[in-house]
Design an enzyme around this catalytic site. Structure first.
Site, short mmCIF file in Angstrom:
data_model
loop_
_atom_site.label_atom_id
_atom_site.label_comp_id
_atom_site.label_asym_id
_atom_site.label_seq_id
_atom_site.Cartn_x
_atom_site.Cartn_y
_atom_site.Cartn_z
CD GLU A 8 -2.91 -1.03 0.01
OE1 GLU A 8 -3.05 -0.74 -1.20
OE2 GLU A 8 -3.20 -2.13 0.49
CB SER A 59 -23.71 7.19 -13.94
OG SER A 59 -23.73 6.25 -12.88
N GLY A 76 -16.45 4.63 -3.41
CA GLY A 76 -15.78 5.22 -2.25
C GLY A 76 -15.39 4.19 -1.20
CB SER A 96 -9.90 0.38 -7.63
OG SER A 96 -9.29 0.93 -8.71
CG ASP A 112 -6.15 1.86 -7.86
OD1 ASP A 112 -5.54 0.97 -7.24
OD2 ASP A 112 -6.53 2.92 -7.35
C1 GLA Z 1 -5.12 4.28 -4.20
C2 GLA Z 1 -4.30 4.75 -5.39
C3 GLA Z 1 -3.25 3.73 -5.75
C4 GLA Z 1 -2.42 3.31 -4.54
C5 GLA Z 1 -3.33 2.97 -3.36
C6 GLA Z 1 -2.57 2.71 -2.09
O1 GLA Z 1 -5.88 3.16 -4.55
O2 GLA Z 1 -5.14 4.96 -6.51
O3 GLA Z 1 -2.43 4.24 -6.77
O4 GLA Z 1 -1.48 4.30 -4.20
O5 GLA Z 1 -4.27 3.99 -3.11
O6 GLA Z 1 -1.81 1.57 -2.21
#
Ligand code: GLA
Length: 396
Positions: free
Chosen positions: A43, A80, A134, A138, A187
């Site tokens: 992360e 949407s 949220g 992603s 993501d």
């Molecule tokens: C979000 C960002 C990613 C990554 C994560 C943390 O999802 O979009 O690029 O940095 O946080 O790992």
């Protein structure tokens, strides 16, 4: 206790086509699909040129598209099933800060394709999604990439590995430049390149939009991934994410490095500023944990996996300071109730946890988390079963 259903892809493709036809009074020509993701380890390491280990979810966003008939019209329209407000505007007028809210991800993707030299006569888009919004899963990259696939294929481009790579960098450009969220590339990469039954280890050593990725088969016989959405809202455009990124850049600068990827823990221990030192320590130890996690998964070594997830969670709670009480409770209770490994996942400040749970304990673990949340007076959480699923593609 209920699980958020991923929905049947054929049904969802049919319904997003119907939504398109209702909204615009004509038929869509193509439906793109792109999944959400859950990250198993790594992360805040992507923008530090480190490693990440995500899997694509079965939950996905579906984008129905049709190019505008008049090549000179240049209009982009987005609507949407989840959002009350549609958006429309001229492609030529889309730029940093010109589109607000959810539509910026979709319009930003059209803008990014145009910036990459694709002639776009204007396009109508209608999206629907089963990725919780949220929740740190992603939904933004799923929206960008589903729109990217739909528009690219509507333009007649074949969905080759090169196009997939291009859509990764287009999605990153949409998010960082048009939305203004300073995220890394994890993501979009997993959304475009995910594989059924596998995690991807992605190495961001190379320039960020060219992360090298390798599949990792999950040796998790008779175990499932349980994701718990704490329903604590998280928005990457808020300050916390950008501040963490700035702290990491400061740490690298103090160490005289271009990124924290190759920083040495002894050198990190000598950083004078306590906050900056702890941020760097998280990144350096987390990158090492990705490597160990790959080995543990390949070997089906559940003890190591449990230790790595626990260390990662503590590192995010104490050193990187991106956890929250709801995440800490979800993780602790999951392990108490029988998970072999649990940690928070994603950007943090709310969002979701992920646990590796013996198949026969999944319902019991989810129920235990529900009970603990009720006792604490937290908003009831949502749960998802995260069957590792394929990356983006065409549907229906
Ligand atoms: C979000 C960002 C990613 C990554 C994560 C943390 O999802 O979009 O690029 O940095 O946080 O790992």
């Amino acid at each position: 206790m209920t699980y958020v259903a991923p929905g049947d892809p054929h049904e969802l493709a049919r319904s997003v086509r119907a939504g398109f036809a209702d909204h615009y009074g004509r038929e869509a020509s193509v439906v793109g699909r792109a999944p959400g993701r859950v990250n198993l380890m790594g992360e805040h390491t992507d923008y530090n040129h480190g490693l990440v280990l995500p899997v694509a979810l079965p939950h996905a966003t579906y984008a129905a598209a049709r190019l505008r008939d008049d090549p000179a019209d240049g209009l982009v329209r987005v609507a949407s099933a989840q959002q009350a407000e549609p958006w429309e505007g001229q492609l030529a007028a889309v730029g940093p800060g010109t589109v607000d809210g959810w539509a910026a991800y979709a319009a930003g993707m059209v803008w990014a394709l145009h910036e990459r030299g694709h002639e776009i006569p204007g396009v109508d888009l209608y999206v629907d999604s089963t990725v919780p919004l949220g929740a740190g899963l992603s939904s933004s990259a799923a929206l960008e990439c589903s729109v990217g696939v739909a528009v690219a294929v509507a333009l007649g481009l074949p969905l080759t590995p090169e196009l997939r790579r291009d859509l990764v960098s287009a999605g990153m450009a949409a998010e960082t430049e048009i939305v203004g969220a300073p995220t890394g590339g994890m993501d979009q990469t997993i959304a475009m390149l995910g594989e059924a039954g596998a995690a991807l280890v992605i190495d961001f050593d190379l320039p960020e939009d060219r992360g090298r990725s390798t599949q990792v088969r999950l040796g998790l016989a008779r175990h499932s991934l349980l994701v718990t959405d704490t329903r604590v809202s998280h928005a990457l455009v808020d300050g916390g994410y950008g501040q963490r990124r700035a702290d990491c850049e400061e740490a690298a600068a103090v160490l005289g490095l271009s990124s924290l990827r190759d920083a040495d823990l002894d050198a990190v221990a000598r950083i004078a500023d306590d906050r900056v030192r702890r941020r760097a320590r998280h990144v350096v130890t987390e990158i090492a944990r990705v490597r160990e996690c790959v080995d543990a998964l390949a070997a089906g070594d559940l003890d190591s996996l449990g230790r790595l997830f626990a260390d990662s969670h503590l590192s995010m709670r104490d050193d990187f300071e991106i956890s929250c009480p709801e995440l800490d409770v979800a993780v602790a209770v999951a392990v108490e109730a029988g998970a072999v490994a649990a940690r928070m996942t994603g950007g943090g400040f709310g969002g979701s946890s992920v646990a590796v749970v013996p198949d026969e304990r999944v319902d019991a673990v989810a129920r235990a988390i529900d009970a603990a949340f009720a006792l604490e007076g937290f908003t009831p959480p949502g749960h998802l079963r995260a069957e590792p699923s394929p990356g983006a593609g065409l549907e229906g």
